[in-house]
Design an enzyme around this catalytic site. Structure first.
Site, mmCIF file in Angstrom:
data_model
loop_
_atom_site.group_PDB
_atom_site.id
_atom_site.type_symbol
_atom_site.label_atom_id
_atom_site.label_comp_id
_atom_site.label_asym_id
_atom_site.label_seq_id
_atom_site.Cartn_x
_atom_site.Cartn_y
_atom_site.Cartn_z
ATOM 1 C CG LEU A 7 -36.477 -29.183 22.879
ATOM 2 C CD1 LEU A 7 -37.091 -30.314 22.055
ATOM 3 C CD2 LEU A 7 -35.544 -29.740 23.940
ATOM 4 C CB ALA A 8 -32.421 -23.499 21.495
ATOM 5 C CG ASP A 103 -38.605 -24.329 15.940
ATOM 6 O OD1 ASP A 103 -39.295 -24.738 16.895
ATOM 7 O OD2 ASP A 103 -38.256 -25.068 14.995
ATOM 8 C CD GLU A 155 -42.774 -37.210 14.755
ATOM 9 O OE1 GLU A 155 -42.804 -36.294 13.907
ATOM 10 O OE2 GLU A 155 -42.936 -37.003 15.973
ATOM 11 C CG ASN A 224 -39.282 -25.966 10.343
ATOM 12 O OD1 ASN A 224 -38.429 -26.200 11.188
ATOM 13 N ND2 ASN A 224 -40.513 -26.435 10.423
ATOM 14 C CG HIS A 359 -36.695 25.760 5.526
ATOM 15 N ND1 HIS A 359 -38.000 25.427 5.277
ATOM 16 C CD2 HIS A 359 -36.718 27.012 6.070
ATOM 17 C CE1 HIS A 359 -38.777 26.437 5.640
ATOM 18 N NE2 HIS A 359 -38.032 27.401 6.131
ATOM 19 C CB ALA A 376 -33.247 27.778 4.611
#
Length: 454
Positions: A7-8, A103, A155, A224, A359, A376
């Site tokens: 589920l997305a 998720d 729920e 979430n 360097h 350098a």
């Protein structure tokens, strides 16, 4: 036969992000990619992703995930409505349907495999994953007998105070007998506080529902908001560090370091504080990384040290010292026994064995032979305003301090470049090249008098 549906479709409003929630990154991969990977070992015959919010963007991200079928849920009217969208694509399918949430990224493959196995052995119509939480606020409560048979899922918002005292919660992960589920999906009702179709209501419509309790509640943590994303990142990072410490890697301060799942380490690697590895890093034996280093898709040989430096999309050989404050950029290959020192940037270059860039230098679009010593402040001036050009320095050559090599240019073998030179032409093997302005000295110079006269 097994079908897996993820589920997305949700918006992820609480993330406050332009990015769909399921595409939020977690330790180098998106949430939904992690969910899909957790079911890979089951080798399902069908894999379906239910998309809705920014469906095109989600599909584009996962277009290379072979064999994945995209199912559109429009509008989004609850989890039951989401699974109803499978009635057409799974018409005639015979087997189990595993429903995962896009998720919930911390679920272990072993837990999913155990859920499917439990479902098959119990011959239930549905087996759901549950977790006992210290704080079950917001989660649906599962009511089951001592044998694991489920009588109801309610729920949180619909629970009475007494029902909320039950801390056995619904993880939102199910294994269904698809044929039985397909029969009851059309019977779902929106008669609840949210006016949505709940997948949980199928439990009361099916004859036999069982539950399997997960041993580690962290596995079913949903995401979430940004806080929960950070919490899951912490859990996943701790798993990765624990795994590699068990394999012989030392983390001096584990909590300050992060990894990706694609990293691999040899024996006796030491990772100092505030060091981060991203992408597919490959680290050889006896390496010491950090403190304060970032490696991204870096391949290191054995006996390499990287101190307060960045290595990205590059290869480093054996017995190499890098840093502090070096930046090894993409498409760079550093050979064995090299030294890349402080404030050195190397881009798209090959540095052969035994060479030193100690360097304050920039080496870009260059090929350095073996045992080259870069003084350098040496710069390869590789860009003419339109195109990049190649600098070649032969083996055994040395550049003096503050040299500029203007590409395209070839420096032969065993060449010496005088300090302060600007080299614009090829230098043959065994030569000394000096390209700088003649020094002018004015004796008795009085700067105050000169300033007054100007």
């Amino acid at each position: 036969m097994l079908a897996v549906a993820v589920l997305a479709a949700g918006k992820g409003t609480r993330m406050k992000s332009a990015l769909p929630k399921v595409l939020q990154p977690l330790a180098g991969a998106t949430l939904v990619e992690r969910v899909l990977a957790s079911a890979r070992n089951l080798a399902p015959e069908r894999r379906l992703l239910i998309v809705g919010h920014q469906a095109e963007r989600v599909e584009a991200q996962l277009s290379s995930n072979g064999g994945l079928e995209f199912v559109l849920q429009q509008p989004q009217n609850g989890t039951g409505h989401a699974v109803q969208q499978l009635l057409a694509p799974l018409q005639g399918f015979q087997g189990e349907l595993l429903v995962l949430n896009g998720d919930v990224p911390l679920l272990r493959a072993e837990t999913i495999e155990a859920l499917v196995s439990t479902h098959r052995s119990s011959q239930a119509d549905v087996t759901l994953l549950t977790a006992r939480l210290d704080d079950p606020t917001g989660y649906g409560r599962v009511f089951a007998d001592a044998n694991g048979r489920v009588s109801a899922i309610i729920e949180h918002r619909d629970c009475s105070d007494e029902q909320r005292s039950n801390n056995l919660t619904n993880a939102g992960i199910y294994c269904f007998n698809w044929g039985k589920l397909a029969e009851v999906l059309p019977q779902l009702s929106t008669d609840n506080d949210q006016g949505e179709l709940y997948l949980t209501d199928t439990v009361q419509l099916l004859d036999v529902a069982m539950q399997m309790e997960v041993s580690d509640p962290d596995e079913v943590n949903g995401i979430n908001n940004r806080r929960q994303l950070a919490q899951c990142e912490g859990v996943l990072q701790q798993r990765l560090r624990d795994h590699w410490m068990d394999e012989g890697v030392t983390f001096v301060d584990p909590a300050s370091c992060t990894l990706s799942e694609d990293c691999s380490f040899g024996c006796d690697v030491v990772i100092e504080p505030q060091t981060h590895l991203r992408g597919a890093c490959r680290i050889g034996d006896n390496c010491r990384l950090g403190p304060g280093s970032l490696l991204d898709n870096a391949e290191l040989g054995c006996d390499v040290t990287v101190v307060q430096s960045v290595v990205r999309d590059a290869r480093v050989g054996n017995d190499v010292a890098i840093g502090p404050f070096a930046h090894i950029r993409p498409a760079t290959d550093v050979g064995d026994s090299c030294k890349i020192g402080n404030f050195v940037e190397i881009k798209k270059s090959v540095i052969a064995a035994g060479s030193k860039v100690n360097h304050l230098s920039y080496i870009g679009d260059a090929e350095l032979g073996a045992n080259v010593n870069v003084g350098a402040g040496t710069i390869t001036a590789n860009f003419d305003g339109t195109n990049k050009h190649l600098t070649v320095i032969g083996e055994g050559s040395k550049t003096g301090a503050n040299s500029v090599l203007v590409a395209p240019v070839v420096i032969g073998k065993n060449v010496t470049i005088g300090a302060g030179s600007t080299i614009t032409k090829a230098v043959p093997d065994g030569s000394l090249a000096i390209g700088r302005a003649k020094q002018l000295t004015k004796e008795g110079w009085d700067r105050n008098t000169q300033a007054a006269q100007s």
